[in-house]
Design an enzyme around this catalytic site. Structure first.
Site, mmCIF file in Angstrom:
data_model
loop_
_atom_site.group_PDB
_atom_site.id
_atom_site.type_symbol
_atom_site.label_atom_id
_atom_site.label_comp_id
_atom_site.label_asym_id
_atom_site.label_seq_id
_atom_site.Cartn_x
_atom_site.Cartn_y
_atom_site.Cartn_z
ATOM 1 N N LYS A 1 -5.777 -6.347 0.994
ATOM 2 C CA LYS A 1 -5.559 -5.864 2.360
ATOM 3 C C LYS A 1 -4.679 -6.867 3.096
ATOM 4 O O LYS A 1 -5.057 -8.028 3.262
ATOM 5 C CB LYS A 1 -6.896 -5.732 3.088
ATOM 6 C CG LYS A 1 -6.772 -5.348 4.558
ATOM 7 C CD LYS A 1 -6.394 -3.894 4.747
ATOM 8 C CE LYS A 1 -6.454 -3.521 6.232
ATOM 9 N NZ LYS A 1 -6.142 -2.095 6.442
ATOM 10 N N TRP B 1 0.835 -1.201 0.000
ATOM 11 C CA TRP B 1 0.000 0.000 0.000
ATOM 12 C C TRP B 1 0.868 1.249 0.000
ATOM 13 O O TRP B 1 1.701 1.440 0.898
ATOM 14 C CB TRP B 1 -0.935 0.001 1.211
ATOM 15 C CG TRP B 1 -2.088 -0.958 1.060
ATOM 16 C CD1 TRP B 1 -2.019 -2.320 0.930
ATOM 17 C CD2 TRP B 1 -3.483 -0.626 0.985
ATOM 18 N NE1 TRP B 1 -3.273 -2.854 0.790
ATOM 19 C CE2 TRP B 1 -4.189 -1.854 0.821
ATOM 20 C CE3 TRP B 1 -4.190 0.573 1.063
ATOM 21 C CZ2 TRP B 1 -5.588 -1.894 0.725
ATOM 22 C CZ3 TRP B 1 -5.577 0.523 0.961
ATOM 23 C CH2 TRP B 1 -6.256 -0.696 0.788
ATOM 24 N N GLU C 1 -3.414 -5.909 9.433
ATOM 25 C CA GLU C 1 -3.275 -4.457 9.457
ATOM 26 C C GLU C 1 -4.626 -3.823 9.768
ATOM 27 O O GLU C 1 -5.651 -4.176 9.175
ATOM 28 C CB GLU C 1 -2.719 -3.943 8.130
ATOM 29 C CG GLU C 1 -1.282 -4.382 7.900
ATOM 30 C CD GLU C 1 -0.642 -3.720 6.688
ATOM 31 O OE1 GLU C 1 -1.315 -2.881 6.039
ATOM 32 O OE2 GLU C 1 0.521 -4.039 6.393
ATOM 33 N N ASP D 1 -7.969 -1.541 10.259
ATOM 34 C CA ASP D 1 -8.817 -0.720 9.396
ATOM 35 C C ASP D 1 -8.973 0.699 9.913
ATOM 36 O O ASP D 1 -9.412 1.589 9.173
ATOM 37 C CB ASP D 1 -10.218 -1.337 9.297
ATOM 38 C CG ASP D 1 -10.216 -2.664 8.575
ATOM 39 O OD1 ASP D 1 -9.480 -2.803 7.593
ATOM 40 O OD2 ASP D 1 -10.955 -3.569 9.009
ATOM 41 N N ASN E 1 -12.466 -5.575 2.505
ATOM 42 C CA ASN E 1 -13.786 -5.808 3.068
ATOM 43 C C ASN E 1 -13.957 -7.276 3.445
ATOM 44 O O ASN E 1 -13.017 -8.063 3.363
ATOM 45 C CB ASN E 1 -14.872 -5.331 2.109
ATOM 46 C CG ASN E 1 -16.085 -4.814 2.854
ATOM 47 O OD1 ASN E 1 -16.950 -5.569 3.256
ATOM 48 N ND2 ASN E 1 -16.131 -3.496 3.057
#
Length: 452
Positions: free
Chosen positions: A388, A81, A392, A394, A263
């Site tokens: 994701k 990311w 880690e 949210d 999600n």
């Protein structure tokens, strides 16, 4: 040809950032070819995941392997990311983009997954997770974020790597569901829509990335429980097309679409169907489904991909689905359909997705690791991927007026300003966005489906 899942890497790795030498994991392999010969020009492929050895982020692997039982998944590939300008160069604590690309070359990887996530007024200006750029910083986003990334990716040393770029997840779907008179609407989202900030930023990113023959850009299409309703999926399709044809971009710069990013929506609900009828009441009238024609991800992405190709995107555009946290195994997983004749009890007892509310997205209690990354898992799907990185956070689970950034859906004790108490399903004591959350990671291991 059989396409086995990416295998796990059995060895932990600690990157040595001070030198060019990098300790590497032997990356998980999909059956097929290795990297192209350095003297050959890079060539496009229909599905970049087929035959690819996909980069394993050594920083994530090290954190995962340090947790009890984490060795079982520490070798899985996850996306890197880039969510701030500073992440491009990195620092003494974290690897920068060049460091990751060099590590991928050292691993003999063929494919690196990047998530670009720094639009101005990102996430509709919410404080958690809060972006670094304000609504007027589009020029900075282009010059200080996108341009340096493209410059690094264009280096000859990385020409043989397939770069999969997940371009600005959440942004365009936010403009559909968080504007106007919607419950979660924000002034920043209304302004971003009016200005075209997200469309222009995304279009610029697509156009610049599209100059590189080894980059495969995927646009985010959210998930069924956010935009599955026809009144949402139609406007989302229009926004995606607008972004793909803005700021120099064309639909040819979009290789495909990514769903369920960060999600928890399940791939398939196995024990009930959207068209079930219980005592004369159709399932879509239940509290959980709420008139949505979709109850799971794969049917949703196939439908929306059809809508997108009809709107003008390539009929060859593929779809990948983030399965990093949608397994929902463990003791609460149903083993068959419920027998209740009450509509809501039937749905609640049958559904694999155990969220208290289908729209809950922050550090969900009870979640588990989903399907491990694999290419072409079923027709019409390029890959299951872990966009994701599991473990880690949210977002911070703080409460209002504590001086911390506050996001209601990350608060386990959220009390709406109107109406009754709302169960967010968020775990307590969560750190800020992107920081390691050991309790969540351990839960994901325990509730993994398929089991580890």
């Amino acid at each position: 040809m059989t396409k086995p899942p990416w295998g796990r890497v059995p060895v932990r790795v600690r990157p040595i950032l001070a030198t060019a030498a990098v300790s590497v994991l032997v990356g998980g392999v999909l059956a097929g070819t290795g990297a192209a010969n350095a003297v050959d020009p890079p060539h496009r492929v229909a599905n970049p995941y087929v035959g690819a050895q996909v980069y394993v982020n050594p920083e994530w692997a090290d954190r995962a392997a340090a947790e009890p039982g984490g060795d079982a998944v520490a070798g899985q590939p996850t996306a890197v990311w880039l969510d701030r300008i500073a992440t491009i160069e990195g620092d003494d604590e974290r690897m920068g983009l060049r460091g990751h690309l060099d590590a991928a070359v050292a691993q003999d990887a063929d494919l690196v997954q990047l998530t670009l996530y720094d639009l101005p007024a990102r996430d509709c200006g919410r404080r958690s997770p809060q972006g670094e750029l304000s609504i007027g910083d589009l020029a900075r986003y282009q010059a200080e974020f996108i341009d340096p990334i493209v410059e690094i990716l264009a280096a000859p040393d990385y020409a043989d790597l397939r770069i999969v770029a997940f371009v600005e997840p959440n942004s365009l779907p936010d403009l559909v569901v968080n504007t106007g008179n919607r419950y979660w609407a924000t002034p920043a989202c209304d302004e971003a829509l009016a200005r075209g900030t997200y469309q222009h930023g995304t279009g610029y990113a697509l156009a610049r990335l599209g100059t590189l023959p080894n980059v495969y850009s995927y646009l985010d299409i959210s998930h069924h429980a956010e935009v599955g309703w026809p009144e949402d999926s139609g406007p989302l399709t229009a926004l995606l097309l607008e972004a793909a044809t803005t700021a120099g971009s064309t639909v040819a710069d979009v290789h495909g679409f990514v769903a369920n990013t960060a999600n928890y929506s399940v791939l398939h609900e196995e024990y009930f169907r959207a068209d079930d009828v219980i005592n004369g009441q159709p399932v879509y009238q239940s509290r959980w489904v709420d008139w949505n024609p979709f109850i799971d991800e794969v049917p949703y992405v196939r439908h929306l991909r059809g809508e997108l190709t009809e709107a003008g995107f390539s009929p060859d555009a593929g779809v990948v689905i983030d399965t990093s946290r949608n397994g929902w195994g463990g003791p609460n997983r149903p083993t068959g359909p419920a027998t209740s004749g009450d509509l809501n009890r039937y749905v609640d007892g049958s559904r694999i997705d155990r969220r208290a509310g289908v729209g809950n997205w922050c550090n969900q209690a009870g979640a588990g690791l989903g399907q491990r990354p694999v290419a072409e898992p079923e027709p019409g799907i390029d890959a299951y991927v872990w966009v994701k990185p599991p473990g880690e956070s949210d977002g911070t689970s703080g409460t209002p007026n504590t001086g911390q950034p506050y996001e209601p859906l990350c608060d386990p004790n959220y009390l709406p300003p109107r109406g009754s108490a709302y169960d967010t399903g968020a775990m307590p004591a969560a750190p800020p966005l992107g920081e390691w959350f050991p309790a969540h990671f351990r839960q994901l291991l325990t509730n993994a489906w398929p089991p580890l």
